[in-house]
Scaffold this motif. Structure first.
Motif, PDB file in Angstrom:
ATOM      1  N   LEU A  31     -12.817 -67.173 -13.875  1.00 56.72           N
ATOM      2  CA  LEU A  31     -13.957 -66.315 -14.129  1.00 56.72           C
ATOM      3  C   LEU A  31     -13.569 -64.903 -13.711  1.00 56.72           C
ATOM      4  N   LEU A  32     -13.998 -63.926 -14.479  1.00 53.71           N
ATOM      5  CA  LEU A  32     -13.887 -62.534 -14.055  1.00 53.71           C
ATOM      6  C   LEU A  32     -15.244 -62.128 -13.495  1.00 53.71           C
ATOM      7  N   VAL A  33     -15.240 -61.712 -12.228  1.00 52.35           N
ATOM      8  CA  VAL A  33     -16.491 -61.425 -11.522  1.00 52.35           C
ATOM      9  C   VAL A  33     -16.552 -59.952 -11.140  1.00 52.35           C
ATOM     10  N   GLU A  34     -17.693 -59.334 -11.424  1.00 52.23           N
ATOM     11  CA  GLU A  34     -17.984 -58.013 -10.870  1.00 52.23           C
ATOM     12  C   GLU A  34     -18.551 -58.238  -9.472  1.00 52.23           C
ATOM     13  N   VAL A  35     -17.775 -57.873  -8.470  1.00 48.96           N
ATOM     14  CA  VAL A  35     -18.129 -58.194  -7.085  1.00 48.96           C
ATOM     15  C   VAL A  35     -19.264 -57.282  -6.609  1.00 48.96           C
ATOM     16  N   LYS A  36     -20.266 -57.890  -5.995  1.00 49.29           N
ATOM     17  CA  LYS A  36     -21.419 -57.146  -5.476  1.00 49.29           C
ATOM     18  C   LYS A  36     -21.388 -57.020  -3.953  1.00 49.29           C
ATOM     19  N   ALA A  37     -20.788 -58.000  -3.279  1.00 44.69           N
ATOM     20  CA  ALA A  37     -20.696 -57.965  -1.821  1.00 44.69           C
ATOM     21  C   ALA A  37     -19.593 -58.929  -1.381  1.00 44.69           C
ATOM     22  N   ALA A  38     -18.979 -58.622  -0.251  1.00 43.11           N
ATOM     23  CA  ALA A  38     -17.943 -59.489   0.311  1.00 43.11           C
ATOM     24  C   ALA A  38     -18.051 -59.469   1.824  1.00 43.11           C
ATOM     25  N   VAL A  69     -21.404 -61.056 -10.260  1.00 45.68           N
ATOM     26  CA  VAL A  69     -21.870 -61.416 -11.601  1.00 45.68           C
ATOM     27  C   VAL A  69     -20.672 -61.715 -12.492  1.00 45.68           C
ATOM     28  N   VAL A  70     -20.725 -62.832 -13.210  1.00 47.04           N
ATOM     29  CA  VAL A  70     -19.662 -63.192 -14.145  1.00 47.04           C
ATOM     30  C   VAL A  70     -19.703 -62.244 -15.341  1.00 47.04           C
ATOM     31  N   ILE A  71     -18.555 -61.625 -15.629  1.00 47.37           N
ATOM     32  CA  ILE A  71     -18.489 -60.743 -16.806  1.00 47.37           C
ATOM     33  C   ILE A  71     -17.413 -61.205 -17.787  1.00 47.37           C
ATOM     34  N   GLY A  72     -16.724 -62.298 -17.467  1.00 48.26           N
ATOM     35  CA  GLY A  72     -15.728 -62.848 -18.375  1.00 48.26           C
ATOM     36  C   GLY A  72     -15.416 -64.282 -17.996  1.00 48.26           C
ATOM     37  N   VAL A  73     -15.134 -65.139 -18.984  1.00 47.11           N
ATOM     38  CA  VAL A  73     -14.839 -66.554 -18.717  1.00 47.11           C
ATOM     39  C   VAL A  73     -13.565 -66.967 -19.445  1.00 47.11           C
ATOM     40  N   GLY A  74     -12.750 -67.820 -18.779  1.00 47.45           N
ATOM     41  CA  GLY A  74     -11.543 -68.342 -19.387  1.00 47.45           C
ATOM     42  C   GLY A  74     -11.839 -69.440 -20.387  1.00 47.45           C
ATOM     43  N   SER A  75     -10.861 -69.776 -21.189  1.00 43.89           N
ATOM     44  CA  SER A  75     -11.052 -70.722 -22.294  1.00 43.89           C
ATOM     45  C   SER A  75     -11.323 -72.147 -21.832  1.00 43.89           C
TER      46      SER A  75
END
Length: 333
Positions: A31-38, A69-75
């Motif tokens: 998953l490609l995630v836009e990170v909001k907090a860590a 938030v997920v902004i991309g998903v692998g096949s």
């Protein structure tokens, strides 16, 4: 600079630098995630210390706990779509969450609890997975009959805080947590501990409460320093789990005489070795999220810094290095 990361500086590893961070492309299970907090964990400071000692050839992005938030998903991913709000603890071998965007294997991800904000969610995954695996997969306290005792050494820390709550929620054991001051003791009791004791006189404080042996020990702090006491306190046929590496050889004689078991817990093992049951971590996080949304499990966030910068990351590391925190520290981006 819209896409960037904060990394360890290879020219001066004690420092952090901001670097450009091109949006990566998900591979099959990513998953490609836009990170909001860590959040910042002791593992962050330990990896940083290792890099300072051994050096590095290129910038290294730390950080593992995250929400985003997920902004991309692998096949080959299943169960996730663009727009999903997720939480995860990441993979020690991959670039971390101190970045605006991160790739993470979908099998170790779950949807974040609805009732937690980004910072509250980022505080929990790594510690919840560590506590769950230690308590329920290694110690198996959920199988213990009523009356058995669990001693958690390091009760007010990040793992200890969630371990107390999970043990109280999913087992019948009596939970004893170490705490070094009234604030820490109150924190532990508020999360479900039946008793708190000062780690500086562990055997004495337990004895004053009529306890000379415990059935389970979850060591979350200074394995070397507590080892002799652990050997004295563990009951015959008891189980010990530790998450803290030892510096010196651990004398096994007391454990051998008592036929006691020693388990090691490292939350990154499954992702590091791509184990056949790697997806179990996603399932654990899914269950933890359900407990949170049902109001049965509380978050452990205690401090929030704001903005992904070299200054906030440095300040976060310094706070964690004091070793005196209750709960978890998070940077909200």
């Amino acid at each position: 600079m819209s896409h960037y990361a904060i990394a360890v500086n290879p020219q001066k590893p004690a420092d952090f630098i901001q670097i450009p961070w091109d949006q990566p492309t998900p591979s099959a299970f990513d998953l490609l995630v836009e990170v909001k907090a860590a959040s910042v964990n002791p593992v962050d400071t330990k990896v940083h210390a290792g890099l300072q000692k051994n050096g590095l050839q290129q910038p290294r992005v730390l950080g593992w706990d995250a929400s985003g938030v997920v902004i991309g998903v692998g096949s080959s991913t299943q169960g996730f779509s663009v727009g999903d709000e997720v939480w995860y603890a990441g993979d020690l071998t991959r670039p971390g969450s101190n970045a605006t965007h991160q790739l993470v294997d979908a099998r170790i991800v779950a949807r974040k609890p609805n009732r937690l904000n980004w910072a509250e969610a980022a505080a929990m995954p790594l510690t919840a997975l560590t506590a769950w695996e230690g308590l329920f997969e290694h110690l198996k306290i959920q199988e213990a009959p009523a009356g058995k005792t669990l001693l958690i050494i390091g009760g007010a820390g990040g793992v200890g805080s969630i371990a107390i709550s999970l043990a109280a929620l999913r087992s019948q054991v009596n939970v004893i947590a170490t705490a070094s001051n009234p604030v820490s003791a109150s924190w532990c009791l508020d999360r479900g501990a039946d008793l708190t004791v000062d780690y500086r006189d562990l055997k004495g404080e337990l004895a004053s409460n009529g306890i000379d042996k415990v059935d389970y020990i979850f060591c979350l702090n200074d394995t070397d320093g507590h080892w002799a006491t652990i050997g004295d306190l563990i009951a015959p046929m008891g189980h010990i789990c530790t998450i803290v590496e030892n510096t010196h050889p651990l004398d096994q004689s007391a454990l051998k005489l008592k036929s006691a078991a020693l388990h090691w817990e490292l939350m990154f093992t499954r992702s590091m070795f791509n184990t056949p049951d790697m997806a179990q971590q996603g399932e654990i996080l899914k269950q933890v999220a359900q407990y949170v949304d049902a109001g049965e499990l509380r978050g452990t966030l205690s401090d929030t810094l704001h903005g992904l910068t070299t200054d906030t990351l440095h300040a976060a590391h310094q706070k964690v290095l004091t070793g005196r925190m209750q709960g978890k520290l998070v940077i909200a981006y």
